[in-house]
Design an enzyme around this catalytic site. Structure first.
Site, short mmCIF file in Angstrom:
data_model
loop_
_atom_site.label_atom_id
_atom_site.label_comp_id
_atom_site.label_asym_id
_atom_site.label_seq_id
_atom_site.Cartn_x
_atom_site.Cartn_y
_atom_site.Cartn_z
N LYS A 198 -13.25 -99.24 87.70
CA LYS A 198 -13.68 -98.66 86.41
C LYS A 198 -14.64 -99.60 85.68
O LYS A 198 -15.67 -99.18 85.17
CB LYS A 198 -12.47 -98.38 85.50
CG LYS A 198 -11.47 -97.40 86.07
CD LYS A 198 -10.36 -97.09 85.08
CE LYS A 198 -9.49 -98.27 84.69
NZ LYS A 198 -8.66 -98.80 85.78
N ARG B 135 -4.40 -94.49 78.35
CA ARG B 135 -3.51 -94.68 79.50
C ARG B 135 -2.21 -93.93 79.31
O ARG B 135 -1.37 -93.95 80.21
CB ARG B 135 -3.18 -96.18 79.64
CG ARG B 135 -4.00 -96.91 80.72
CD ARG B 135 -3.73 -98.37 80.52
NE ARG B 135 -3.83 -99.22 81.65
CZ ARG B 135 -4.84 -100.07 81.84
NH1 ARG B 135 -5.88 -100.09 81.02
NH2 ARG B 135 -4.81 -100.90 82.85
N ARG C 101 -9.45 -110.67 93.32
CA ARG C 101 -10.37 -110.58 92.18
C ARG C 101 -10.30 -111.82 91.30
O ARG C 101 -9.23 -112.27 90.92
CB ARG C 101 -10.00 -109.35 91.33
CG ARG C 101 -10.85 -109.20 90.09
CD ARG C 101 -10.64 -107.86 89.45
NE ARG C 101 -9.40 -107.78 88.71
CZ ARG C 101 -9.03 -106.69 88.02
NH1 ARG C 101 -9.78 -105.61 88.04
NH2 ARG C 101 -7.91 -106.69 87.36
N ARG D 36 -6.68 -113.85 87.05
CA ARG D 36 -5.80 -113.35 85.99
C ARG D 36 -4.35 -113.44 86.43
O ARG D 36 -4.03 -113.14 87.57
CB ARG D 36 -6.14 -111.89 85.68
CG ARG D 36 -7.30 -111.72 84.72
CD ARG D 36 -7.81 -110.31 84.63
NE ARG D 36 -6.79 -109.29 84.47
CZ ARG D 36 -7.06 -107.98 84.37
NH1 ARG D 36 -8.31 -107.57 84.39
NH2 ARG D 36 -6.09 -107.11 84.22
N ARG E 251 2.03 -103.07 87.80
CA ARG E 251 0.94 -102.32 87.13
C ARG E 251 0.68 -100.99 87.84
O ARG E 251 0.42 -99.98 87.19
CB ARG E 251 -0.34 -103.17 87.11
CG ARG E 251 -0.25 -104.31 86.10
CD ARG E 251 -1.27 -105.39 86.38
NE ARG E 251 -2.62 -104.93 86.14
CZ ARG E 251 -3.69 -105.49 86.71
NH1 ARG E 251 -3.56 -106.49 87.55
NH2 ARG E 251 -4.88 -105.03 86.43
P1 AMP Z 1 -6.80 -103.87 82.50
O1 AMP Z 1 -7.75 -104.99 82.21
O2 AMP Z 1 -7.35 -102.53 82.12
O3 AMP Z 1 -6.27 -103.92 83.90
O4 AMP Z 1 -5.55 -104.09 81.54
C1 AMP Z 1 -4.76 -105.26 81.61
C2 AMP Z 1 -3.48 -105.08 80.82
O5 AMP Z 1 -3.79 -104.83 79.44
C3 AMP Z 1 -2.63 -103.87 81.23
O6 AMP Z 1 -1.78 -104.15 82.34
C4 AMP Z 1 -1.82 -103.62 79.95
O7 AMP Z 1 -0.81 -104.58 79.78
C5 AMP Z 1 -2.89 -103.88 78.88
N1 AMP Z 1 -3.67 -102.64 78.56
C6 AMP Z 1 -4.98 -102.40 78.80
N2 AMP Z 1 -5.33 -101.18 78.36
C7 AMP Z 1 -4.21 -100.63 77.84
C8 AMP Z 1 -3.91 -99.36 77.26
N3 AMP Z 1 -4.85 -98.41 77.12
N4 AMP Z 1 -2.64 -99.14 76.83
C9 AMP Z 1 -1.68 -100.10 76.96
N5 AMP Z 1 -1.89 -101.29 77.52
C10 AMP Z 1 -3.14 -101.57 77.96
#
Ligand code: AMP
Length: 213
Positions: free
Chosen positions: A13, A85, A124, A157, A168
């Protein structure tokens, strides 16, 4: 045009959002990037979000919704990446946009098989500064170098470790997958196969949003 990129962690994404920014000149809002910046800044929101991110579970809706609605203020023409989400997040953003005569125009669901996602996430590395993702599969640790976009250091990360990746993906299946049907019902959904060359996937995404050949 207002777009949502939906898909599991590791589906590309963020990479596709950046390609679309170049082609369409839209603003890119990534909820994960905004949350990690808040954690790095050590502000109140970041302190609330940190333990959820570390565990690989979703940050509570009210925290993320507030953050995204604030970031959206005054923006016309955006790509939401990683948000919504949950159904509650989807409804909150739809309501907020309706109040200023805007809407989500198209939702692109980028799919990929689970073994591919695990492979991508575990190899990554992310830029400390601009958060650009880099695929380090097969690259020895002493050759990993700096960010190809801004030259800053890369790091892995904490939530890209195997245990948290599994969590996740499980959270995605239970809490985010219902959004696919939500957007399918409103005829906004287009599905794109997220496995292949980045440029080809971008073409497919552009076609899905009605601006490709
Ligand atoms: P990402 O970078 O999109 O993989 O997000 C990393 C982490 O941030 C996720 O595993 C969640 O803990 C938190 N996070 C990101 N976007 C959201 C969202 N829309 N709602 C809730 N938690 C989020």
């Amino acid at each position: 045009m207002n777009l949502v990129l939906l898909g599991p962690p590791g589906s590309g994404k963020g990479t596709q959002a950046e390609c679309l920014v170049q082609k369409l000149g839209l603003a890119h809002l990534a909820s994960g990037d905004l949350l990690r910046s808040a954690v790095a800044a050590g502000n109140e929101l970041g302190q609330r979000a940190e333990s959820y991110i570390k565990q690989g579970v979703l940050v509570p809706d009210e925290v993320v919704i507030g953050l995204i609605l604030e970031a959206l203020e005054g923006k016309g023409g955006f790509i939401l990446d990683g948000f919504p989400r949950t159904l509650e997040q989807a409804q909150a953003v739809e309501q907020a946009l309706a109040q200023c005569n805007q809407a989500i125009d198209r939702v692109v669901y980028i799919s990929a098989a689970e073994d591919e996602l695990v492979k991508r996430l575990s190899s990554r590395w992310t830029c400390k500064q601009c958060q650009a993702p880099h695929n380090m599969q097969g690259v020895p640790s002493d050759l990993r170098g700096k960010c190809s976009r801004c030259g800053e250091e890369l790091y892995q990360r904490a939530d890209d470790q195997p245990e948290t990746i599994r969590k996740r993906l499980e959270v995605y299946l239970t809490q985010t997958v219902p959004l696919i049907d939500h957007y399918r019902r409103s005829s906004k959904l287009a599905e794109v196969n997220g496995v292949g060359e980045v440029a080809q996937i971008t073409q497919a995404v552009l076609q899905a949003v009605g601006v490709g050949r």
